[in-house]
Design a protein around this motif. Structure first.
Motif, PDB file in Angstrom:
ATOM      1  N   GLU A 103      87.535  89.583 -34.777  1.00 52.67           N
ATOM      2  CA  GLU A 103      86.984  89.468 -33.440  1.00 52.67           C
ATOM      3  C   GLU A 103      86.089  90.665 -33.116  1.00 52.67           C
ATOM      4  OE1 GLU A 103      88.781  89.555 -28.976  1.00 52.67           O
ATOM      5  OE2 GLU A 103      89.908  88.471 -30.506  1.00 52.67           O
ATOM      6  N   ARG A 104      84.859  90.390 -32.732  1.00 55.87           N
ATOM      7  CA  ARG A 104      83.904  91.442 -32.381  1.00 55.87           C
ATOM      8  C   ARG A 104      83.467  91.228 -30.936  1.00 55.87           C
ATOM      9  NH1 ARG A 104      82.962  95.582 -35.582  1.00 55.87           N
ATOM     10  NH2 ARG A 104      80.920  95.689 -34.682  1.00 55.87           N
ATOM     11  N   THR A 105      83.248  92.306 -30.256  1.00 54.18           N
ATOM     12  CA  THR A 105      82.757  92.236 -28.892  1.00 54.18           C
ATOM     13  C   THR A 105      81.252  92.025 -28.931  1.00 54.18           C
ATOM     14  OG1 THR A 105      84.486  93.766 -28.231  1.00 54.18           O
ATOM     15  CG2 THR A 105      82.689  93.442 -26.698  1.00 54.18           C
ATOM     16  N   GLU A 106      80.781  91.106 -28.096  1.00 58.27           N
ATOM     17  CA  GLU A 106      79.345  90.837 -28.055  1.00 58.27           C
ATOM     18  C   GLU A 106      78.597  92.038 -27.493  1.00 58.27           C
ATOM     19  OE1 GLU A 106      78.379  87.228 -26.051  1.00 58.27           O
ATOM     20  OE2 GLU A 106      80.065  86.165 -26.952  1.00 58.27           O
ATOM     21  N   ARG A 107      77.383  92.216 -27.968  1.00 57.68           N
ATOM     22  CA  ARG A 107      76.574  93.361 -27.553  1.00 57.68           C
ATOM     23  C   ARG A 107      76.312  93.346 -26.050  1.00 57.68           C
ATOM     24  NH1 ARG A 107      73.233  97.328 -29.206  1.00 57.68           N
ATOM     25  NH2 ARG A 107      71.169  97.522 -28.284  1.00 57.68           N
ATOM     26  N   GLY A 108      76.076  92.175 -25.479  1.00 53.54           N
ATOM     27  CA  GLY A 108      75.813  92.076 -24.042  1.00 53.54           C
ATOM     28  C   GLY A 108      77.007  92.528 -23.212  1.00 53.54           C
ATOM     29  N   THR A 109      78.206  92.228 -23.681  1.00 52.15           N
ATOM     30  CA  THR A 109      79.413  92.648 -22.976  1.00 52.15           C
ATOM     31  C   THR A 109      79.551  94.159 -23.002  1.00 52.15           C
ATOM     32  OG1 THR A 109      80.499  90.572 -23.571  1.00 52.15           O
ATOM     33  CG2 THR A 109      81.920  92.387 -22.891  1.00 52.15           C
ATOM     34  N   VAL A 110      79.277  94.758 -24.139  1.00 55.15           N
ATOM     35  CA  VAL A 110      79.364  96.212 -24.258  1.00 55.15           C
ATOM     36  C   VAL A 110      78.350  96.877 -23.328  1.00 55.15           C
ATOM     37  CG1 VAL A 110      79.033  98.160 -25.838  1.00 55.15           C
ATOM     38  CG2 VAL A 110      80.244  96.118 -26.606  1.00 55.15           C
ATOM     39  N   ILE A 111      77.150  96.337 -23.256  1.00 55.62           N
ATOM     40  CA  ILE A 111      76.115  96.904 -22.388  1.00 55.62           C
ATOM     41  C   ILE A 111      76.520  96.774 -20.925  1.00 55.62           C
ATOM     42  CG2 ILE A 111      73.735  96.578 -21.584  1.00 55.62           C
ATOM     43  CD1 ILE A 111      73.040  95.918 -24.526  1.00 55.62           C
ATOM     44  N   ARG A 112      77.077  95.613 -20.534  1.00 54.32           N
ATOM     45  CA  ARG A 112      77.507  95.419 -19.147  1.00 54.32           C
ATOM     46  C   ARG A 112      78.634  96.374 -18.780  1.00 54.32           C
ATOM     47  NH1 ARG A 112      77.417  89.895 -20.204  1.00 54.32           N
ATOM     48  NH2 ARG A 112      79.659  89.785 -19.906  1.00 54.32           N
TER      49      ARG A 112
END
Length: 154
Positions: free
Chosen positions: A71-80
């Motif tokens: 499971e990887r966190t999406e880049r958009g979620t990390v930015i938000r």
């Protein structure tokens, strides 16, 4: 596989935060009006909760559900997620210059857009509503002196 060292590190950090909160409560205790009345109560309760939870993580790591290894966190979620403290820091720095009303409106609109991923046509009226409600509460009813700012008076 559960990552026990991550739980122990998190437990240690939470324990330290709890100890700092309890220390702050101790410093504020001299201004108390009663055992449960005063500025010391909230930091003491939060600190005690953090200490208990930090100890649980230190003593019994790995109690929670295990995350999937793939499971990887999406880049958009990390930015938000990273944008929220950046917006709050910008709000803090902007507040004396822009003033409470304009700064709160801008911060609320950006937070609604970032966290809620709402469209601007929803964010702007919601931010206006929040700003008006907070203005009524803090400035009108509680008579809290908040910065007027310089930008609106140029």
């Amino acid at each position: 596989m559960k990552h026990i060292w991550q739980d122990r590190l998190a437990g240690l950090l939470v324990l330290i935060a709890g100890a700092l909160s309890l220390r702050e409560a101790e410093k504020l205790y001299r201004f108390h009006n009663g055992a449960w009345i005063g500025d010391h109560v909230f930091p003491a309760l939060v600190g005690a909760g953090f200490v208990v939870l930090g100890l649980i993580l230190l003593v019994r790591p790995g109690l929670g559900p295990a995350a999937d290894e793939g499971e990887r966190t999406e880049r958009g979620t990390v930015i938000r997620v990273a944008a929220v403290p950046a917006i709050l820091l910008g709000y803090t720095l902007l507040l004396p210059w822009a003033g409470y009303l304009l700064g709160t409106f801008a911060a609320a609109a950006l937070l609604f857009r970032t966290v809620g991923t709402y469209r601007w046509r929803i964010c702007l009226p919601a931010a206006l509503l929040v700003t008006v409600c907070l203005d009524l509460l803090f400035i009108r009813w509680l008579n809290t002196p908040l910065p007027a700012g310089h930008i609106l008076w140029l």
